[in-house]
Design a protein around this motif. Structure first.
Motif, PDB file in Angstrom:
ATOM      1  N   UNK A 110       0.818  -1.210   0.000  1.00  0.00           N
ATOM      2  CA  UNK A 110       0.000   0.000   0.000  1.00  0.00           C
ATOM      3  C   UNK A 110       0.856   1.266   0.000  1.00  0.00           C
ATOM      4  N   UNK A 111       1.959   1.240   0.715  1.00  0.00           N
ATOM      5  CA  UNK A 111       2.810   2.419   0.815  1.00  0.00           C
ATOM      6  C   UNK A 111       3.974   2.406  -0.171  1.00  0.00           C
ATOM      7  N   UNK A 112       4.016   1.423  -1.056  1.00  0.00           N
ATOM      8  CA  UNK A 112       5.071   1.304  -2.064  1.00  0.00           C
ATOM      9  C   UNK A 112       6.464   1.323  -1.432  1.00  0.00           C
ATOM     10  N   UNK A 113       6.602   0.605  -0.334  1.00  0.00           N
ATOM     11  CA  UNK A 113       7.869   0.550   0.387  1.00  0.00           C
ATOM     12  C   UNK A 113       8.707  -0.618  -0.114  1.00  0.00           C
ATOM     13  N   UNK A 114      10.002  -0.498   0.066  1.00  0.00           N
ATOM     14  CA  UNK A 114      10.912  -1.593  -0.256  1.00  0.00           C
ATOM     15  C   UNK A 114      11.577  -2.046   1.044  1.00  0.00           C
ATOM     16  N   UNK A 115      10.781  -2.644   1.906  1.00  0.00           N
ATOM     17  CA  UNK A 115      11.275  -3.103   3.192  1.00  0.00           C
ATOM     18  C   UNK A 115      11.910  -4.480   3.024  1.00  0.00           C
ATOM     19  N   UNK A 116      13.195  -4.550   3.143  1.00  0.00           N
ATOM     20  CA  UNK A 116      13.896  -5.828   3.022  1.00  0.00           C
ATOM     21  C   UNK A 116      13.621  -6.767   4.182  1.00  0.00           C
ATOM     22  N   UNK A 117      13.289  -6.195   5.339  1.00  0.00           N
ATOM     23  CA  UNK A 117      13.073  -7.033   6.515  1.00  0.00           C
ATOM     24  C   UNK A 117      11.801  -7.864   6.421  1.00  0.00           C
ATOM     25  N   UNK A 118      10.865  -7.460   5.543  1.00  0.00           N
ATOM     26  CA  UNK A 118       9.625  -8.250   5.439  1.00  0.00           C
ATOM     27  C   UNK A 118       9.888  -9.643   4.879  1.00  0.00           C
ATOM     28  N   UNK A 119      10.828  -9.727   3.955  1.00  0.00           N
ATOM     29  CA  UNK A 119      11.193 -11.029   3.399  1.00  0.00           C
ATOM     30  C   UNK A 119      11.815 -11.903   4.488  1.00  0.00           C
ATOM     31  N   UNK A 120      12.697 -11.305   5.290  1.00  0.00           N
ATOM     32  CA  UNK A 120      13.339 -12.059   6.364  1.00  0.00           C
ATOM     33  C   UNK A 120      12.341 -12.453   7.447  1.00  0.00           C
ATOM     34  N   UNK A 121      11.427 -11.566   7.765  1.00  0.00           N
ATOM     35  CA  UNK A 121      10.395 -11.871   8.754  1.00  0.00           C
ATOM     36  C   UNK A 121       9.545 -13.055   8.293  1.00  0.00           C
ATOM     37  N   UNK A 122       9.056 -12.973   7.073  1.00  0.00           N
ATOM     38  CA  UNK A 122       8.204 -14.045   6.554  1.00  0.00           C
ATOM     39  C   UNK A 122       8.971 -15.353   6.420  1.00  0.00           C
ATOM     40  N   UNK A 123      10.171 -15.291   5.880  1.00  0.00           N
ATOM     41  CA  UNK A 123      10.970 -16.507   5.704  1.00  0.00           C
ATOM     42  C   UNK A 123      11.347 -17.158   7.022  1.00  0.00           C
ATOM     43  N   UNK A 124      11.763 -16.344   7.976  1.00  0.00           N
ATOM     44  CA  UNK A 124      12.136 -16.892   9.283  1.00  0.00           C
ATOM     45  C   UNK A 124      10.960 -17.496  10.013  1.00  0.00           C
ATOM     46  N   UNK A 125       9.844 -16.770  10.011  1.00  0.00           N
ATOM     47  CA  UNK A 125       8.655 -17.264  10.697  1.00  0.00           C
ATOM     48  C   UNK A 125       8.118 -18.520  10.015  1.00  0.00           C
ATOM     49  N   UNK A 126       8.169 -18.545   8.680  1.00  0.00           N
ATOM     50  CA  UNK A 126       7.719 -19.734   7.949  1.00  0.00           C
ATOM     51  C   UNK A 126       8.594 -20.936   8.287  1.00  0.00           C
ATOM     52  N   UNK A 127       9.895 -20.706   8.427  1.00  0.00           N
ATOM     53  CA  UNK A 127      10.799 -21.796   8.801  1.00  0.00           C
ATOM     54  C   UNK A 127      10.434 -22.349  10.182  1.00  0.00           C
ATOM     55  N   UNK A 128      10.195 -21.454  11.131  1.00  0.00           N
ATOM     56  CA  UNK A 128       9.791 -21.883  12.475  1.00  0.00           C
ATOM     57  C   UNK A 128       8.451 -22.614  12.423  1.00  0.00           C
ATOM     58  N   UNK A 129       7.535 -22.127  11.602  1.00  0.00           N
ATOM     59  CA  UNK A 129       6.220 -22.754  11.459  1.00  0.00           C
ATOM     60  C   UNK A 129       6.337 -24.166  10.874  1.00  0.00           C
ATOM     61  N   UNK A 130       7.195 -24.341   9.889  1.00  0.00           N
ATOM     62  CA  UNK A 130       7.394 -25.672   9.291  1.00  0.00           C
ATOM     63  C   UNK A 130       8.016 -26.627  10.309  1.00  0.00           C
ATOM     64  N   UNK A 131       8.993 -26.144  11.071  1.00  0.00           N
ATOM     65  CA  UNK A 131       9.609 -26.984  12.104  1.00  0.00           C
ATOM     66  C   UNK A 131       8.575 -27.365  13.160  1.00  0.00           C
ATOM     67  N   UNK A 132       7.747 -26.416  13.560  1.00  0.00           N
ATOM     68  CA  UNK A 132       6.678 -26.693  14.529  1.00  0.00           C
ATOM     69  C   UNK A 132       5.726 -27.752  13.970  1.00  0.00           C
ATOM     70  N   UNK A 133       5.330 -27.606  12.708  1.00  0.00           N
ATOM     71  CA  UNK A 133       4.440 -28.580  12.078  1.00  0.00           C
ATOM     72  C   UNK A 133       5.067 -29.964  11.974  1.00  0.00           C
ATOM     73  N   UNK A 134       6.341 -30.016  11.602  1.00  0.00           N
ATOM     74  CA  UNK A 134       7.028 -31.308  11.520  1.00  0.00           C
ATOM     75  C   UNK A 134       7.064 -31.992  12.882  1.00  0.00           C
ATOM     76  N   UNK A 135       7.323 -31.219  13.918  1.00  0.00           N
ATOM     77  CA  UNK A 135       7.353 -31.808  15.255  1.00  0.00           C
ATOM     78  C   UNK A 135       5.979 -32.348  15.644  1.00  0.00           C
ATOM     79  N   UNK A 136       4.945 -31.532  15.444  1.00  0.00           N
ATOM     80  CA  UNK A 136       3.595 -31.921  15.866  1.00  0.00           C
ATOM     81  C   UNK A 136       3.086 -33.133  15.091  1.00  0.00           C
ATOM     82  N   UNK A 137       3.284 -33.131  13.771  1.00  0.00           N
ATOM     83  CA  UNK A 137       2.667 -34.163  12.939  1.00  0.00           C
ATOM     84  C   UNK A 137       3.563 -35.371  12.659  1.00  0.00           C
TER      85      UNK A 137
END
Length: 92
Positions: free
Chosen positions: A45-72
């Motif tokens: 919406x703000x036409x920003x080029x925030x590099x940290x958003x990629x790292x936030x999403x990628x890091x959190x997704x990695x933690x989420x996948x590890x959590x899912x692997x452990x649970x299932x």
């Protein structure tokens, strides 16, 4: 109506522990989806080029996948030896 547990909830109960872990994982997925969609929406919406958003999403997704692997795949929900020995589980 929310689901009801048919007996007294106890983390020593393997079925309750499995359900509780899966509900915690579902909460983790919901927080991930809500937070990341909000961050990416504001970024777009703000036409920003925030590099940290990629790292936030990628890091959190990695933690989420590890959590899912452990649970299932890794978590052992079998009855513990303490629960089968009958110690500490006296009925009132």
């Amino acid at each position: 109506m929310p689901p009801r547990w048919p007996r007294q909830p106890d983390r020593a109960d393997p079925a309750f522990r499995k359900l509780d872990d899966r509900m915690n994982f579902a909460t983790h997925v919901a927080l991930f989806a809500a937070s990341n969609s909000g961050v990416w929406f504001v970024r777009t919406l703000q036409f920003q080029d925030w590099g940290w958003t990629v790292w936030l999403t990628g890091g959190w997704l990695t933690v989420l996948v590890i959590h899912g692997l452990y649970i299932f795949a890794i978590a052992d929900y079998s009855v513990s030896t303490e629960a089968t020995s009958g110690k500490g589980f006296a009925k009132k």
